[in-house]
Design a protein around this motif. Structure first.
Motif, mmCIF file in Angstrom:
data_model
loop_
_atom_site.group_PDB
_atom_site.id
_atom_site.type_symbol
_atom_site.label_atom_id
_atom_site.label_comp_id
_atom_site.label_asym_id
_atom_site.label_seq_id
_atom_site.Cartn_x
_atom_site.Cartn_y
_atom_site.Cartn_z
ATOM 1 N N THR A 172 0.363 -2.750 -8.473
ATOM 2 C CA THR A 172 -0.794 -1.958 -8.893
ATOM 3 C C THR A 172 -1.890 -2.104 -7.842
ATOM 4 O OG1 THR A 172 -0.306 -2.162 -11.252
ATOM 5 C CG2 THR A 172 -2.578 -1.680 -10.659
ATOM 6 N N LEU A 173 -2.583 -1.014 -7.580
ATOM 7 C CA LEU A 173 -3.637 -0.982 -6.563
ATOM 8 C C LEU A 173 -4.802 -0.145 -7.091
ATOM 9 C CD1 LEU A 173 -4.834 -1.204 -3.664
ATOM 10 C CD2 LEU A 173 -3.308 0.665 -2.997
ATOM 11 N N THR A 174 -5.998 -0.725 -7.106
ATOM 12 C CA THR A 174 -7.190 0.003 -7.552
ATOM 13 C C THR A 174 -8.123 0.222 -6.369
ATOM 14 O OG1 THR A 174 -7.065 -0.898 -9.798
ATOM 15 C CG2 THR A 174 -9.198 -0.045 -9.077
ATOM 16 N N LEU A 175 -8.508 1.482 -6.169
ATOM 17 C CA LEU A 175 -9.404 1.842 -5.076
ATOM 18 C C LEU A 175 -10.557 2.699 -5.595
ATOM 19 C CD1 LEU A 175 -6.867 2.913 -2.264
ATOM 20 C CD2 LEU A 175 -7.962 0.688 -2.556
ATOM 21 N N THR A 176 -11.701 2.588 -4.942
ATOM 22 C CA THR A 176 -12.842 3.456 -5.212
ATOM 23 C C THR A 176 -12.792 4.651 -4.266
ATOM 24 O OG1 THR A 176 -14.215 1.600 -5.909
ATOM 25 C CG2 THR A 176 -15.361 3.624 -5.289
ATOM 26 N N THR A 222 -7.920 9.405 -1.260
ATOM 27 C CA THR A 222 -7.649 8.047 -1.728
ATOM 28 C C THR A 222 -6.214 7.931 -2.236
ATOM 29 O OG1 THR A 222 -9.982 7.776 -2.276
ATOM 30 C CG2 THR A 222 -8.461 6.236 -3.296
ATOM 31 N N THR A 223 -5.718 8.998 -2.841
ATOM 32 C CA THR A 223 -4.317 9.030 -3.277
ATOM 33 C C THR A 223 -3.375 8.951 -2.081
ATOM 34 O OG1 THR A 223 -4.893 10.321 -5.246
ATOM 35 C CG2 THR A 223 -2.597 10.414 -4.504
ATOM 36 N N LEU A 224 -3.693 9.686 -1.030
ATOM 37 C CA LEU A 224 -2.868 9.618 0.183
ATOM 38 C C LEU A 224 -2.858 8.207 0.759
ATOM 39 C CD1 LEU A 224 -3.902 12.948 1.979
ATOM 40 C CD2 LEU A 224 -1.769 12.492 0.752
ATOM 41 N N LEU A 225 -4.028 7.580 0.828
ATOM 42 C CA LEU A 225 -4.117 6.227 1.386
ATOM 43 C C LEU A 225 -3.338 5.221 0.545
ATOM 44 C CD1 LEU A 225 -7.940 6.217 2.231
ATOM 45 C CD2 LEU A 225 -6.075 6.199 3.897
ATOM 46 N N ALA A 226 -3.504 5.306 -0.782
ATOM 47 C CA ALA A 226 -2.869 4.337 -1.670
ATOM 48 C C ALA A 226 -1.358 4.496 -1.689
ATOM 49 C CB ALA A 226 -3.437 4.474 -3.082
ATOM 50 N N LEU A 227 -0.874 5.730 -1.881
ATOM 51 C CA LEU A 227 0.567 5.936 -2.006
ATOM 52 C C LEU A 227 1.274 5.824 -0.662
ATOM 53 C CD1 LEU A 227 0.778 8.728 -4.730
ATOM 54 C CD2 LEU A 227 0.996 6.243 -4.972
ATOM 55 N N ASN A 228 0.565 6.047 0.433
ATOM 56 C CA ASN A 228 1.148 5.784 1.748
ATOM 57 C C ASN A 228 1.573 4.328 1.854
ATOM 58 O OD1 ASN A 228 1.736 6.483 4.562
ATOM 59 N ND2 ASN A 228 -0.045 5.250 5.085
ATOM 60 N N THR A 229 0.790 3.451 1.230
ATOM 61 C CA THR A 229 1.117 2.019 1.211
ATOM 62 C C THR A 229 2.155 1.698 0.135
ATOM 63 O OG1 THR A 229 -1.052 1.372 2.075
ATOM 64 C CG2 THR A 229 0.157 -0.285 0.822
ATOM 65 N N ALA A 267 -12.992 2.525 0.050
ATOM 66 C CA ALA A 267 -11.549 2.584 -0.207
ATOM 67 C C ALA A 267 -10.768 1.918 0.920
ATOM 68 C CB ALA A 267 -11.100 4.027 -0.387
ATOM 69 N N HIS A 268 -11.183 2.129 2.153
ATOM 70 C CA HIS A 268 -10.509 1.504 3.299
ATOM 71 C C HIS A 268 -10.678 -0.011 3.255
ATOM 72 C CE1 HIS A 268 -9.314 4.847 6.120
ATOM 73 N NE2 HIS A 268 -9.952 5.504 5.171
ATOM 74 N N ARG A 269 -11.861 -0.468 2.911
ATOM 75 C CA ARG A 269 -12.094 -1.912 2.859
ATOM 76 C C ARG A 269 -11.284 -2.551 1.734
ATOM 77 N NH1 ARG A 269 -17.590 -0.127 2.729
ATOM 78 N NH2 ARG A 269 -17.996 -1.503 0.969
ATOM 79 N N GLN A 270 -11.237 -1.889 0.594
ATOM 80 C CA GLN A 270 -10.458 -2.413 -0.537
ATOM 81 C C GLN A 270 -8.971 -2.431 -0.206
ATOM 82 O OE1 GLN A 270 -11.824 0.424 -3.429
ATOM 83 N NE2 GLN A 270 -13.346 -0.959 -4.300
ATOM 84 N N LEU A 271 -8.485 -1.394 0.448
ATOM 85 C CA LEU A 271 -7.070 -1.328 0.811
ATOM 86 C C LEU A 271 -6.702 -2.430 1.799
ATOM 87 C CD1 LEU A 271 -4.361 0.121 0.570
ATOM 88 C CD2 LEU A 271 -5.127 1.735 2.326
ATOM 89 N N ALA A 272 -7.576 -2.680 2.767
ATOM 90 C CA ALA A 272 -7.324 -3.755 3.743
ATOM 91 C C ALA A 272 -7.263 -5.111 3.046
ATOM 92 C CB ALA A 272 -8.403 -3.743 4.816
ATOM 93 N N ALA A 273 -8.167 -5.337 2.078
ATOM 94 C CA ALA A 273 -8.174 -6.606 1.344
ATOM 95 C C ALA A 273 -6.916 -6.748 0.502
ATOM 96 C CB ALA A 273 -9.414 -6.682 0.453
ATOM 97 N N TRP A 274 -6.459 -5.662 -0.114
ATOM 98 C CA TRP A 274 -5.239 -5.694 -0.937
ATOM 99 C C TRP A 274 -4.026 -6.027 -0.076
ATOM 100 C CZ3 TRP A 274 -0.587 -3.054 -1.250
ATOM 101 C CH2 TRP A 274 0.105 -3.153 -2.457
ATOM 102 N N ARG A 275 -3.946 -5.402 1.070
ATOM 103 C CA ARG A 275 -2.808 -5.667 1.971
ATOM 104 C C ARG A 275 -2.809 -7.123 2.423
ATOM 105 N NH1 ARG A 275 -3.586 -0.249 5.673
ATOM 106 N NH2 ARG A 275 -2.140 1.129 4.557
ATOM 107 N N LYS A 276 -3.992 -7.640 2.689
ATOM 108 C CA LYS A 276 -4.104 -9.043 3.115
ATOM 109 C C LYS A 276 -3.612 -9.975 2.015
ATOM 110 C CE LYS A 276 -7.465 -12.242 5.182
ATOM 111 N NZ LYS A 276 -8.884 -12.408 5.599
ATOM 112 N N ASP A 277 -3.978 -9.681 0.768
ATOM 113 C CA ASP A 277 -3.508 -10.496 -0.354
ATOM 114 C C ASP A 277 -2.001 -10.395 -0.538
ATOM 115 O OD1 ASP A 277 -6.025 -11.409 -0.930
ATOM 116 O OD2 ASP A 277 -6.447 -9.914 -2.490
#
Length: 285
Positions: free
Chosen positions: A3-7, A108-115, A272-282
């Motif tokens: 699960t991934l939550t982004l603004t 944001t959907t493109l960024l999230a689902l790309n991952t 959204a980019h900052r949150q995605l980077a933090a999620w990937r790091k985790d």
């Protein structure tokens, strides 16, 4: 299942110049986008069925017309994951407000689902997909303050100091197509000169929208009592810049009850980019 939550951040067009109209009906323009630290919230969850579901604040929009769904389906040919996705939307940005809500949700959907779907597409590739969904989608995919030219697809990074804004929605939904097809819309603003400053800019849509939607004119006049005001995009949201969040908040507290608004800060990089980077790091840990 992951699960991934982004603004999905709002944006402001700090100005919008229309330089001409092309043979295909699209407009040549120049505009300065800045991201805001405020937006819709999207939670993406992988599901076993290879389908896309959307829940939450969908406002009765048919699934096939929802930009979140369309973005996911546009990405589908590139997915390497066998899973589908459920997207839960908490809507904070007004529809038809000129702050990019639908375009930001799509990006944001493109960024999230790309991952999550392991597509591994570059930002350039995602921006190309985004352009097929709407002219403003690429700027949200890239997630940076940018000067946009052409039909909005030619993006150049632009450095701005962080600012505090009060954004007011006068509860009128302005149709972008209505504005851009209107015969009274100015379409002959010269290209920006070298060394231009923000004081030399304006919004070519503002006078027309004020005429068509008197509530927008009332909002701009009300804001003008406190700080210089301007409409963003094709409206109807209007904004004013303040020296501090506290100053903006004091004005928000005086907002007439028939309007809504929020106080926020500009961001050089999308939340959204900052949150995605933090999620990937985790995920790597």
């Amino acid at each position: 299942m992951k699960t991934l939550t982004l603004t999905a951040p709002a944006k402001l067009n700090l100005f919008l110049h229309i330089n001409g109209r092309r043979a295909d009906g699209y407009h040549e323009l120049e505009t300065l986008f800045t991201m805001l630290e405020y937006g819709d919230e999207l939670t993406f969850s992988l599901i076993k069925q290879d389908i896309v579901e959307i829940g939450g604040d969908v406002a009765g929009i048919p699934l096939q017309e929802n930009l979140i769904y369309r973005a996911a389906e546009a990405l589908r040919p590139h997915k390497k994951s066998p899973f589908g996705a459920h997207v839960q939307l908490v809507k904070k940005l007004p529809m038809g407000g000129g702050v990019g809500g639908g375009s930001s949700d799509a990006a944001t959907t493109l960024l999230a689902l790309n991952t999550l779907w392991q597509c591994d597409l570059s930002l350039d590739q995602l921006a190309d997909i985004g352009l097929s969904l709407g002219a403003d989608v690429p700027v949200f995919v890239r997630g940076k303050t940018a000067l946009a030219q052409g039909v909005g697809e030619k993006l150049s990074p632009y450095t701005l100091a962080k600012k505090h804004y009060l954004v007011v929605f006068p509860n009128v939904h302005v149709g972008t197509v209505e504005v851009f097809t209107h015969p009274e819309l100015p379409r002959n603003t010269p290209k920006l000169p070298e060394g231009w400053t923000i004081d030399q800019t304006h919004n070519d849509c503002q006078a027309l929208v004020k005429k068509l939607y008197p509530e927008v004119e009332k909002t701009l006049s009300w804001l003008l009592k406190y700080a210089p005001s301007r409409m963003t995009g094709t409206g109807g949201c209007c904004f004013a810049e303040f020296d501090s969040a506290q100053a903006a908040q004091r004005v928000l507290e005086q907002l007439p009850s028939h309007w809504t608004g929020f106080v926020t800060q500009s961001a050089s990089e999308s939340i959204a980019h900052r949150q995605l980077a933090a999620w990937r790091k985790d995920e790597v840990k």
